[in-house]
Enzyme design. Structure first.
Site, PDB file in Angstrom:
ATOM      1  NE  ARG A 279      -0.411   0.472   4.848  1.00 19.29           N
ATOM      2  CZ  ARG A 279      -0.882   1.212   6.028  1.00 19.29           C
ATOM      3  NH1 ARG A 279      -1.661   1.753   5.832  1.00 19.29           N
ATOM      4  NH2 ARG A 279      -0.187   1.158   7.084  1.00 19.29           N
TER       5      ARG A 279
ATOM      6  CB  SER B 129      -6.958 -11.844  16.756  1.00 21.01           C
ATOM      7  OG  SER B 129      -6.243 -11.581  17.771  1.00 21.01           O
TER       8      SER B 129
ATOM      9  CD  GLU C 199      -5.953  -9.378  22.504  1.00 23.99           C
ATOM     10  OE1 GLU C 199      -6.591  -8.755  22.933  1.00 23.99           O
ATOM     11  OE2 GLU C 199      -4.933  -9.800  22.974  1.00 23.99           O
TER      12      GLU C 199
ATOM     13  CE1 TYR D 193      -5.774  -6.945  15.530  1.00 27.51           C
ATOM     14  CE2 TYR D 193      -5.902  -8.151  17.487  1.00 27.51           C
ATOM     15  CZ  TYR D 193      -5.579  -7.925  16.106  1.00 27.51           C
ATOM     16  OH  TYR D 193      -4.884  -9.120  15.601  1.00 27.51           O
TER      17      TYR D 193
ATOM     18  CG  PHE E  69       3.786  -6.141  18.511  1.00 32.35           C
ATOM     19  CD1 PHE E  69       2.413  -6.666  18.725  1.00 32.35           C
ATOM     20  CD2 PHE E  69       3.984  -5.865  17.304  1.00 32.35           C
ATOM     21  CE1 PHE E  69       1.478  -6.381  17.531  1.00 32.35           C
ATOM     22  CE2 PHE E  69       3.260  -5.499  16.246  1.00 32.35           C
ATOM     23  CZ  PHE E  69       1.928  -5.887  16.619  1.00 32.35           C
TER      24      PHE E  69
ATOM     25  CB  THR F 107       7.585 -10.817  22.347  1.00 30.00           C
ATOM     26  OG1 THR F 107       6.896 -10.493  21.236  1.00 30.00           O
ATOM     27  CG2 THR F 107       6.291 -11.826  23.011  1.00 30.00           C
TER      28      THR F 107
HETATM   29  P1  NAP Z   1       1.898  -6.792  11.506  1.00 30.81           P
HETATM   30  O1  NAP Z   1       3.267  -6.966  11.667  1.00 30.81           O
HETATM   31  O2  NAP Z   1       1.403  -5.774  12.342  1.00 30.81           O
HETATM   32  O3  NAP Z   1       1.440  -6.573   9.822  1.00 30.81           O
HETATM   33  C1  NAP Z   1       0.561  -5.722   9.434  1.00 30.81           C
HETATM   34  C2  NAP Z   1       0.356  -5.663   8.069  1.00 30.81           C
HETATM   35  O4  NAP Z   1      -0.993  -4.732   7.636  1.00 30.81           O
HETATM   36  C3  NAP Z   1       1.566  -4.661   7.420  1.00 30.81           C
HETATM   37  O5  NAP Z   1       1.959  -5.505   6.159  1.00 30.81           O
HETATM   38  C4  NAP Z   1       0.662  -3.271   6.936  1.00 30.81           C
HETATM   39  O6  NAP Z   1       1.284  -2.655   5.927  1.00 30.81           O
HETATM   40  C5  NAP Z   1      -0.461  -3.991   6.378  1.00 30.81           C
HETATM   41  N1  NAP Z   1      -1.557  -3.086   6.449  1.00 30.81           N
HETATM   42  C6  NAP Z   1      -1.910  -1.946   7.351  1.00 30.81           C
HETATM   43  N2  NAP Z   1      -2.819  -1.357   7.013  1.00 30.81           N
HETATM   44  C7  NAP Z   1      -3.074  -1.562   5.694  1.00 30.81           C
HETATM   45  C8  NAP Z   1      -4.004  -1.301   4.728  1.00 30.81           C
HETATM   46  N3  NAP Z   1      -4.812  -0.251   4.823  1.00 30.81           N
HETATM   47  N4  NAP Z   1      -4.063  -2.031   3.448  1.00 30.81           N
HETATM   48  C9  NAP Z   1      -3.327  -2.924   3.236  1.00 30.81           C
HETATM   49  N5  NAP Z   1      -2.370  -3.412   4.275  1.00 30.81           N
HETATM   50  C10 NAP Z   1      -2.188  -2.828   5.292  1.00 30.81           C
HETATM   51  O7  NAP Z   1       1.038  -8.039  11.735  1.00 30.81           O
HETATM   52  P2  NAP Z   1       1.322  -9.677  11.781  1.00 30.81           P
HETATM   53  O8  NAP Z   1       1.929  -9.828  13.415  1.00 30.81           O
HETATM   54  O9  NAP Z   1       2.035 -10.030  10.612  1.00 30.81           O
HETATM   55  O10 NAP Z   1      -0.119 -10.024  11.774  1.00 30.81           O
HETATM   56  C11 NAP Z   1      -0.629 -10.682  10.467  1.00 30.81           C
HETATM   57  C12 NAP Z   1      -2.267 -10.659  10.621  1.00 30.81           C
HETATM   58  O11 NAP Z   1      -2.523 -11.786  11.823  1.00 30.81           O
HETATM   59  C13 NAP Z   1      -2.829  -9.477  11.249  1.00 30.81           C
HETATM   60  O12 NAP Z   1      -4.056  -9.177  10.691  1.00 30.81           O
HETATM   61  C14 NAP Z   1      -2.952  -9.665  12.702  1.00 30.81           C
HETATM   62  O13 NAP Z   1      -3.868  -8.452  13.276  1.00 30.81           O
HETATM   63  C15 NAP Z   1      -3.332 -11.018  12.670  1.00 30.81           C
HETATM   64  N6  NAP Z   1      -2.990 -12.088  13.892  1.00 30.81           N
HETATM   65  C16 NAP Z   1      -1.521 -11.612  14.468  1.00 30.81           C
HETATM   66  C17 NAP Z   1      -1.046 -12.405  15.588  1.00 30.81           C
HETATM   67  C18 NAP Z   1       0.192 -12.181  16.066  1.00 30.81           C
HETATM   68  O14 NAP Z   1       0.237 -12.319  17.423  1.00 30.81           O
HETATM   69  N7  NAP Z   1       1.087 -11.774  15.472  1.00 30.81           N
HETATM   70  C19 NAP Z   1      -2.193 -13.021  16.417  1.00 30.81           C
HETATM   71  C20 NAP Z   1      -3.435 -13.220  15.712  1.00 30.81           C
HETATM   72  C21 NAP Z   1      -3.794 -12.465  14.667  1.00 30.81           C
HETATM   73  P3  NAP Z   1       2.228  -1.485   5.944  1.00 30.81           P
HETATM   74  O15 NAP Z   1       3.635  -2.200   6.474  1.00 30.81           O
HETATM   75  O16 NAP Z   1       1.995  -0.753   4.805  1.00 30.81           O
HETATM   76  O17 NAP Z   1       1.856  -0.943   7.185  1.00 30.81           O
END
Ligand code: NAP
Length: 322
Positions: free
Chosen positions: A33, A123, A125, A147, A186, A188
């Site tokens: 994006r 999630s 959450e 969230y 985050f 951790t």
């Molecule tokens: P993350 O590191 O925060 O990555 C979030 C991603 O979303 C980034 O690539 C960001 O892109 C993109 N994004 C934000 N706004 C956007 C938009 N308007 N259009 C398109 N993309 C957008 O998250 P993660 O830890 O990899 O987690 C991946 C998914 O799993 C998320 O949905 C998270 O909520 C879910 N999840 C994570 C966990 C966990 O513990 N990690 C647990 C349960 C669920 P930019 O770089 O451009 O900002």
């Protein structure tokens, strides 16, 4: 050769999933994006075979164009505002991206090709103020943050498109998963990075919020395998993914500091600025369905994960000149 489209490609899970799928022989497109997104270059350098396509979860027509131009067999929706504290500061934007973004992407798939298989990153959450311990696919939701509310919306939207349009749409209810690629905001990574900096004499202490909440923490590299497995089944379904172990934030601090020979109590303070308006006190997964049907299991335990992250932060911080 199968083709996948991943949203959230610049995030922690996006990179692990892309590497996993490319390793399995997939052609992988990542949705990027913004104008000249500074993270595009980094993710392209990390994964040279990745192909980037422009789009935003806020913009319906860009999603339709991305699905149309890449013609994926599988779409993984990992894009979100994913940091709980930001969701309180920007609740409307969180609802738009983390919640409504799911509808926009499912609509794009419905309009372009309903046979595309869809994964939604749900999630733990959503369980929030937990109704039972441990939490499984049948545990009722009680989200405690904007969230969590947005993720519950995304989950039910996924189920609804599956039931209404017979689309192969799965919701993976993933408990916390971490890695050296976790964002520094985050808890951790905040701790493991602080441990590295304190050990190297670059920082004196670290201020935290509540140290008592318990989470089920696993390794992100293990969890992306589960995402892919969900889309390879005969029928679409929802799955809880977690380790089945829970640890307090205090234990996270203890293990991380002990790994470099320090006592956490000498360096960790608390600051009310980091307290949440509503806390989630205890999360622990019952992932028996995934273990049985997907034959999935984690390979990294809690202590191994924390040590991996501390070692990586030590290496990164040692290499930095300040
Ligand atoms: P993350 O590191 O925060 O990555 C979030 C991603 O979303 C980034 O690539 C960001 O892109 C993109 N994004 C934000 N706004 C956007 C938009 N308007 N259009 C398109 N993309 C957008 O998250 P993660 O830890 O990899 O987690 C991946 C998914 O799993 C998320 O949905 C998270 O909520 C879910 N999840 C994570 C966990 C966990 O513990 N990690 C647990 C349960 C669920 P930019 O770089 O451009 O900002």
């Amino acid at each position: 050769m199968k083709t996948a489209l991943i949203t959230g490609i610049t995030g922690q899970d996006g990179a692990y999933l892309a590497e996993h799928l490319i390793g399995l022989g997939y052609r992988v497109h990542g949705l990027i994006r913004g104008q000249n997104n500074p993270k595009a270059e980094a993710v392209q350098r990390l994964i040279p075979k990745l192909e980037l396509v422009e789009g935003d979860l806020l913009d319906q027509s860009s999603l339709i164009a991305a699905v149309e131009s890449t013609q994926p067999d599988e779409v993984y929706n990992l894009g979100a505002i994913s940091f709980v504290p930001v969701s309180w500061r920007q609740p409307v934007l969180t609802s738009e991206i983390t919640g409504l973004g799911v509808t926009r992407l499912l609509e794009a798939i419905r309009l372009v090709n309903r046979d595309i298989r869809f994964y939604q990153a749900s999630s733990s959450e959503m369980f929030g103020k937990v109704r039972e311990v441990p939490q499984s696919e049948t545990t009722p939701f009680h989200p405690r943050s904007p969230y969590g509310v947005a993720k519950a919306y995304g989950h039910y939207t996924t189920v609804n498109y599956r039931e209404s349009y017979e689309m192969f749409a799965c919701s993976g209810i993933l408990f916390n998963h971490e890695s050296p690629r976790r964002g520094l905001e985050f808890v951790t990574r905040k701790v493991t990075n602080a441990v590295a900096r304190i050990k190297l004499g670059k920082q004196e202490n670290v201020l935290m919020g509540d140290l008592s909440p318990k989470r089920d923490w696993g390794f992100a590299g293990d969890y992306v395998r589960a995402m892919h497995l969900m889309l390879q089944q005969d029928e679409p379904d929802d799955y809880v993914i977690g380790t089945g172990e829970t640890h307090a934030v205090e234990e996270l601090c203890a293990v991380a500091f002990a790994h470099v020979g320090l006592d956490w109590q000498d360096f960790v303070g608390t600051d009310p600025r980091f307290l949440r308006p509503a806390e989630v006190n205890l999360l622990i997964a019952d992932s028996s369905k995934a273990r049985e049907k997907l034959e999935w299991q984690p390979s990294v335990d809690f202590a191994g994960l924390v040590r991996m992250m501390v070692d990586s932060d030590l290496a990164q911080e040692s290499a930095k000149c300040e």
